[in-house]
Scaffold this motif. Structure first.
Motif, PDB file in Angstrom:
ATOM      1  N   PRO A 110       6.608   4.931   2.613  1.00  0.00           N
ATOM      2  CA  PRO A 110       7.639   5.732   3.304  1.00  0.00           C
ATOM      3  C   PRO A 110       8.399   4.926   4.353  1.00  0.00           C
ATOM      4  O   PRO A 110       9.629   5.062   4.470  1.00  0.00           O
ATOM      5  CB  PRO A 110       6.822   6.866   3.944  1.00  0.00           C
ATOM      6  CG  PRO A 110       5.605   6.994   3.084  1.00  0.00           C
ATOM      7  CD  PRO A 110       5.283   5.584   2.659  1.00  0.00           C
TER       8      PRO A 110
ATOM      9  N   PRO B  99       0.834  -1.214   0.000  1.00  0.00           N
ATOM     10  CA  PRO B  99       0.000   0.000   0.000  1.00  0.00           C
ATOM     11  C   PRO B  99       0.868   1.264   0.000  1.00  0.00           C
ATOM     12  O   PRO B  99       1.989   1.241   0.530  1.00  0.00           O
ATOM     13  CB  PRO B  99      -0.774  -0.090   1.319  1.00  0.00           C
ATOM     14  CG  PRO B  99      -0.616  -1.487   1.800  1.00  0.00           C
ATOM     15  CD  PRO B  99       0.633  -2.027   1.201  1.00  0.00           C
ATOM     16  N   ILE B 100       0.348   2.332  -0.548  1.00  0.00           N
ATOM     17  CA  ILE B 100       1.069   3.620  -0.550  1.00  0.00           C
ATOM     18  C   ILE B 100       1.438   4.021   0.877  1.00  0.00           C
ATOM     19  O   ILE B 100       2.531   4.539   1.121  1.00  0.00           O
ATOM     20  CB  ILE B 100       0.186   4.702  -1.219  1.00  0.00           C
ATOM     21  CG1 ILE B 100       0.308   4.623  -2.734  1.00  0.00           C
ATOM     22  CG2 ILE B 100       0.557   6.101  -0.736  1.00  0.00           C
ATOM     23  CD1 ILE B 100       1.588   5.216  -3.300  1.00  0.00           C
ATOM     24  N   SER B 101       0.547   3.765   1.833  1.00  0.00           N
ATOM     25  CA  SER B 101       0.819   4.197   3.203  1.00  0.00           C
ATOM     26  C   SER B 101       2.040   3.484   3.791  1.00  0.00           C
ATOM     27  O   SER B 101       2.664   3.974   4.719  1.00  0.00           O
ATOM     28  CB  SER B 101      -0.401   3.957   4.096  1.00  0.00           C
ATOM     29  OG  SER B 101      -0.724   2.574   4.106  1.00  0.00           O
TER      30      SER B 101
ATOM     31  N   MET C  52      -3.824  -4.791  -0.992  1.00  0.00           N
ATOM     32  CA  MET C  52      -2.713  -3.820  -0.936  1.00  0.00           C
ATOM     33  C   MET C  52      -3.256  -2.444  -0.581  1.00  0.00           C
ATOM     34  O   MET C  52      -3.062  -1.480  -1.314  1.00  0.00           O
ATOM     35  CB  MET C  52      -1.997  -3.775  -2.280  1.00  0.00           C
ATOM     36  CG  MET C  52      -1.256  -5.064  -2.594  1.00  0.00           C
ATOM     37  SD  MET C  52      -0.286  -4.959  -4.113  1.00  0.00           S
ATOM     38  CE  MET C  52      -1.532  -5.241  -5.364  1.00  0.00           C
ATOM     39  N   GLY C  53      -3.942  -2.375   0.567  1.00  0.00           N
ATOM     40  CA  GLY C  53      -4.485  -1.099   1.005  1.00  0.00           C
ATOM     41  C   GLY C  53      -5.994  -1.087   0.963  1.00  0.00           C
ATOM     42  O   GLY C  53      -6.608  -1.717   0.100  1.00  0.00           O
TER      43      GLY C  53
ATOM     44  N   ASN D 268      -3.654   2.891  -4.317  1.00  0.00           N
ATOM     45  CA  ASN D 268      -2.635   1.856  -4.131  1.00  0.00           C
ATOM     46  C   ASN D 268      -2.359   1.104  -5.435  1.00  0.00           C
ATOM     47  O   ASN D 268      -3.118   1.233  -6.394  1.00  0.00           O
ATOM     48  CB  ASN D 268      -3.122   0.889  -3.043  1.00  0.00           C
ATOM     49  CG  ASN D 268      -3.266   1.590  -1.707  1.00  0.00           C
ATOM     50  OD1 ASN D 268      -2.307   2.095  -1.158  1.00  0.00           O
ATOM     51  ND2 ASN D 268      -4.501   1.651  -1.178  1.00  0.00           N
ATOM     52  N   PRO D 269      -1.267   0.315  -5.476  1.00  0.00           N
ATOM     53  CA  PRO D 269      -0.997  -0.489  -6.680  1.00  0.00           C
ATOM     54  C   PRO D 269      -2.206  -1.357  -7.027  1.00  0.00           C
ATOM     55  O   PRO D 269      -2.859  -1.904  -6.125  1.00  0.00           O
ATOM     56  CB  PRO D 269       0.178  -1.385  -6.249  1.00  0.00           C
ATOM     57  CG  PRO D 269       0.809  -0.717  -5.087  1.00  0.00           C
ATOM     58  CD  PRO D 269      -0.263   0.078  -4.417  1.00  0.00           C
TER      59      PRO D 269
ATOM     60  N   PRO E 262      -2.767   9.420   2.359  1.00  0.00           N
ATOM     61  CA  PRO E 262      -3.863   8.530   2.782  1.00  0.00           C
ATOM     62  C   PRO E 262      -4.767   9.171   3.838  1.00  0.00           C
ATOM     63  O   PRO E 262      -5.991   9.029   3.786  1.00  0.00           O
ATOM     64  CB  PRO E 262      -3.127   7.300   3.337  1.00  0.00           C
ATOM     65  CG  PRO E 262      -1.804   7.309   2.622  1.00  0.00           C
ATOM     66  CD  PRO E 262      -1.449   8.759   2.462  1.00  0.00           C
TER      67      PRO E 262
END
Lengths: 337, 337
Positions: free
Chosen positions: A175, A170-172, B220-221, B211-212, B175
């Motif tokens: 980082p 996931p994007i979260s 994935m999120g 997300n991807p 997010p």
């Protein structure tokens, strides 16, 4: 003797079989090296027929037979015999796909085929029949006794090469996953592969920032300062021509692309958006850092259009061509000057 | 009488002045409507000269003079008189840029000019002289008595239109900032503007995932399930042709782009990477949701190349053209049948 490429069939209900046929039919004009399919002769034959192609299929018992047969028939090394049911995946089909992947990988590792090209599989279905790796890349890494972290995905097309540092997360989570060491180690693997497999003597790497405008001196995120810039410095210390962190939005236009050989990206879509804009039908997924050459077309099983003839063969042609070229370059490095 | 466009000069040490000259010089072939520059006649004259253009500059005291003068000279409404120092920004120059922005905005609001086109400014330098807004968009929103949240940035080029829901924030903050209400309200403003200003009767919106693979069913999120899908549902309930959340990497190739009029993106680079790949030299920043038409070329002051003649005028031409077209469409809506 010319070693052929090994192409695993992928999920037999997906577009893999018909694209293998299309690639064979186009191999002359596309300038492809000889290859053989690891899979089921019946599925390949029926998939070619469904696509309206007159593909002669020849069962082989060893890769050594492939090169001589290839000009007149598509060689298939059988690992099972099932019905062709395009668009309707089955556990039996997943099982065939897995055996094809295992066999094709083993043949390349044994030096009987020059490189591995993997057809598209359905991960969730493979998981149901006991496949424990997250994807084919990790399967191949395991077979090569390479740590998953050291098998680096690169997507390459006619216009761009990209290496995502993080992939299916996931994007979260991105980082927190980025470290200077991770970026450095993957970029080093990428640079070495660009030298060895792509004949780029001094690869130029463009390292993307994570945040808008690469953080604008810390005003929009500090990962550039704390993580990415130190990675770039370490790469330069290691003698690699790395630049960055660069604002991702201005890295991918034509003039910018001329300044580097590969873009090192921080997350999945930062890498995949630009390459799919530029090279949608010709994207190749290459696994860097392996003792063998492995590529695959950068698309999925596309069950929704399997058997309809709609699937475009560009990425399969490109994956076969690139695998052949990379394998030839490795061979030439082994030959005396 | 034809109302002219008002073009604010931007930072006089940046590329704004020379691009104003280039746009005037190319206005005939580019089919631009009449415009006038709000700024300094001396800066414009010197910038044109430095670029090797023979630009006749005519000082005007009112926008009403612009249209008649435009075919033979570039009309400039003066708000100051300073030296042209390309590449060397000064507080005096920032002050001129701010007065130009204020005056140009006021003239459009007063109905003396048809639309506002803003030249590039240096935000950090403006902040030093007391500019309190984060950027020109927020300044214009304040001048129009519109909440910042309701002034929506769209980037538009010949190949793509994108609306980023979050803009200049770190990736780690994205997010947490995304809410169904934010996505819904910005998408509604975008759809209304596409109808009013771009003559698209039933705008089709493609809503990106975060997300991807748009999260792949939550693997994935979960933002797609919890935030974005509800926003899409709310938009459809409101009668808007919205689809999504879609995997961002497969949204921007040519065939995909034909299926929508604007892509609603979750963060800065998701929107800006594809448009800068596709329309690097022709990207226009349009502010949607305002009572006036406002566009700007999608690039910065480029102090590093100001005065060298390297700056390309494509985005300025496109910003002027688009402003003229949007203003004309709004006017036509006001006319009876």
């Amino acid at each position: 003797m010319t070693l052929p490429l090994a192409l695993s069939i992928g999920d037999p209900a997906g577009v893999g079989p018909e694209l293998a046929c299309a690639a064979w039919a186009l191999s002359g004009t596309a300038g492809l090296p000889p290859f053989f399919v690891v899979g089921s002769a019946r599925v390949i034959e029926d998939a070619g027929y469904a696509r309206g192609l007159h593909v002669r299929v020849a069962a082989i018992s060893s890769p050594a037979e492939a090169a001589a047969i290839f000009p007149t028939a598509l060689p298939v090394l059988e690992v099972g015999d099932i019905d062709y049911t395009p668009g309707q995946p089955t556990d039996e089909g997943a099982s065939l796909a897995l055996r094809a992947l295992e066999t094709a990988t083993a043949l390349v590792l044994a030096g009987e085929a020059s490189a591995l090209v993997t057809g598209p599989i359905a991960k969730s279905r493979l998981a149901r029949i006991g496949f424990t790796q997250p994807g084919q890349t990790e399967f191949v890494a395991d077979a090569c006794a390479i740590a998953h972290a050291d098998a680096v995905m690169m997507l390459a097309g006619p216009n761009l090469r990209v290496v995502p540092i993080t992939v299916h997360v996931p994007i979260s989570a991105v980082p927190g996953l980025l470290t200077a060491d991770l970026i450095r180690s993957r970029a080093i693997i990428a640079a070495a592969a660009l030298q060895r497999d792509f004949s780029i003597a001094a690869p130029r790497l463009a390292i993307a920032g994570l945040n808008p405008h690469a953080g604008e001196d810390g005003r929009m995120g500090r990962e550039e300062i704390e993580v990415i810039a130190p990675a770039v410095a370490a790469l330069r210390t290691a003698g690699i021509d790395a630049r960055g962190p660069l604002p991702a939005d201005t890295m991918f236009h034509a003039a910018a692309r001329e300044t580097y050989d590969a873009a090192i990206c921080m997350y999945h879509d930062q890498a995949l958006i630009p390459i799919k804009v530029l090279d949608f039908d010709e994207g190749v997924n290459v696994t860097l850092g392996l003792p063998i050459v492995r590529t695959s077309p950068d698309h999925g099983t596309a069950f929704g259009i399997a058997g309809t003839g709609e699937a475009r063969p560009g990425a399969t042609l490109a994956a076969l061509r690139m695998a052949g070229e990379c394998a030839a370059r490795r061979m030439s490095l082994l030959r005396p000057g």
